[in-house]
Design a protein around this motif. Sequence first.
Motif, PDB file in Angstrom:
ATOM      1  N   ALA A   1      50.690 -18.190 110.562  1.00 49.32           N
ATOM      2  CA  ALA A   1      49.260 -17.932 109.979  1.00 49.32           C
ATOM      3  C   ALA A   1      49.232 -17.647 108.578  1.00 49.32           C
ATOM      4  O   ALA A   1      49.603 -16.319 108.808  1.00 49.32           O
ATOM      5  N   ILE A   2      48.911 -18.625 107.715  1.00 50.71           N
ATOM      6  CA  ILE A   2      47.449 -17.545 107.164  1.00 50.71           C
ATOM      7  C   ILE A   2      46.430 -17.850 107.776  1.00 50.71           C
ATOM      8  O   ILE A   2      45.685 -18.286 107.758  1.00 50.71           O
ATOM      9  N   ARG A   3      45.698 -16.569 107.467  1.00 49.62           N
ATOM     10  CA  ARG A   3      44.396 -16.338 109.102  1.00 49.62           C
ATOM     11  C   ARG A   3      43.188 -15.502 107.513  1.00 49.62           C
ATOM     12  O   ARG A   3      43.903 -14.931 107.156  1.00 49.62           O
ATOM     13  N   VAL A   4      42.129 -15.647 107.372  1.00 49.22           N
ATOM     14  CA  VAL A   4      41.299 -14.916 107.352  1.00 49.22           C
ATOM     15  C   VAL A   4      40.347 -14.652 108.053  1.00 49.22           C
ATOM     16  O   VAL A   4      39.732 -14.945 109.259  1.00 49.22           O
ATOM     17  N   ASP A   5      41.152 -13.222 108.198  1.00 42.17           N
ATOM     18  CA  ASP A   5      40.409 -12.606 110.024  1.00 42.17           C
ATOM     19  C   ASP A   5      39.193 -11.869 110.084  1.00 42.17           C
ATOM     20  O   ASP A   5      39.474 -10.625 109.251  1.00 42.17           O
ATOM     21  N   GLY A   6      38.343 -12.055 110.585  1.00 43.36           N
ATOM     22  CA  GLY A   6      36.955 -12.071 110.634  1.00 43.36           C
ATOM     23  C   GLY A   6      37.197 -10.817 111.558  1.00 43.36           C
ATOM     24  O   GLY A   6      36.274  -9.947 110.832  1.00 43.36           O
ATOM     25  N   ARG A   7      37.829 -10.455 111.915  1.00 37.66           N
ATOM     26  CA  ARG A   7      38.447  -9.203 112.701  1.00 37.66           C
ATOM     27  C   ARG A   7      38.523  -7.742 111.949  1.00 37.66           C
ATOM     28  O   ARG A   7      38.200  -6.735 112.111  1.00 37.66           O
ATOM     29  N   LYS A   8      38.645  -8.476 110.481  1.00 34.33           N
ATOM     30  CA  LYS A   8      39.235  -7.307 109.633  1.00 34.33           C
ATOM     31  C   LYS A   8      38.295  -7.520 108.415  1.00 34.33           C
ATOM     32  O   LYS A   8      37.935  -6.202 107.776  1.00 34.33           O
ATOM     33  N   MET A   9      36.820  -8.380 109.395  1.00 36.52           N
ATOM     34  CA  MET A   9      35.842  -8.068 108.303  1.00 36.52           C
ATOM     35  C   MET A   9      34.365  -6.904 109.066  1.00 36.52           C
ATOM     36  O   MET A   9      35.032  -6.062 109.914  1.00 36.52           O
ATOM     37  N   PRO A  10      34.164  -5.732 107.339  1.00 32.84           N
ATOM     38  CA  PRO A  10      33.074  -4.983 107.892  1.00 32.84           C
ATOM     39  C   PRO A  10      31.730  -4.707 109.284  1.00 32.84           C
ATOM     40  O   PRO A  10      31.732  -6.738 109.387  1.00 32.84           O
ATOM     41  N   SER A  11      32.019  -4.478 110.054  1.00 29.13           N
ATOM     42  CA  SER A  11      30.714  -4.547 111.159  1.00 29.13           C
ATOM     43  C   SER A  11      29.388  -5.673 110.686  1.00 29.13           C
ATOM     44  O   SER A  11      28.937  -5.144 109.496  1.00 29.13           O
ATOM     45  N   ARG A  12      29.265  -6.198 111.471  1.00 29.54           N
ATOM     46  CA  ARG A  12      28.066  -7.542 111.246  1.00 29.54           C
ATOM     47  C   ARG A  12      29.343  -8.339 110.064  1.00 29.54           C
ATOM     48  O   ARG A  12      27.893  -9.384 109.769  1.00 29.54           O
ATOM     49  N   MET A  13      29.894  -9.027 109.824  1.00 27.07           N
ATOM     50  CA  MET A  13      30.122  -9.409 109.073  1.00 27.07           C
ATOM     51  C   MET A  13      31.564 -10.974 109.713  1.00 27.07           C
ATOM     52  O   MET A  13      31.940 -10.995 108.835  1.00 27.07           O
ATOM     53  N   LYS A  14      32.128 -10.379 110.589  1.00 24.62           N
ATOM     54  CA  LYS A  14      32.876 -10.986 111.077  1.00 24.62           C
ATOM     55  C   LYS A  14      33.284 -12.486 111.169  1.00 24.62           C
ATOM     56  O   LYS A  14      33.984 -13.323 110.875  1.00 24.62           O
TER      57      LYS A  14
END
Length: 157
Positions: free
Chosen positions: A85-98
């Motif tokens: 999987a190629i993923r733009v992972d929301g869990r790796k985004m800053p808080s409130r930007m998931k």
Amino acid sequence: MSIFVRDSGDLRRIVRELRAMDDKKLKAKFRRELRKAAQPLVPKVRRSIRNIPSQQAYSPDGLRAALARATRIEVKTSGREAGVAIRVDGRKMPSRMKSLPSMVEGTKRWRHPVFGNREVWVDQPKQPYFYNAVRTAGPLARRAVSRVLDDITREIS
């Protein structure tokens, strides 16, 4: 946001065979080769993210940089969910930007108040970055994954 490269059962079959063989070196090689086959997609997605039109110059602290940092490869070799999987992972985004990866792509609605005024809300236009980038390179990645599957199948046999 992710794209998952799957093969029609071949990948799961190979994973089962590797598990039965219990050869750790071959398993590690298989995962490494799968990762290497999908690796060319990551810079394409990151470049597409950095080229999202904006009124602001590119900033290492901005939204586009956070999206680019959240882009990664995930290799799964469990029996049920085998693939790359190629993923733009929301869990790796800053808080409130998931949830922003899917909002920027346009798969989710993105609304926000105008300059913090909670009485006036606007829809943010989508800026597709992910699927356009992988659509052109996807067939090459699938062929690379198929080559890896063929090589590992030969080694198992």
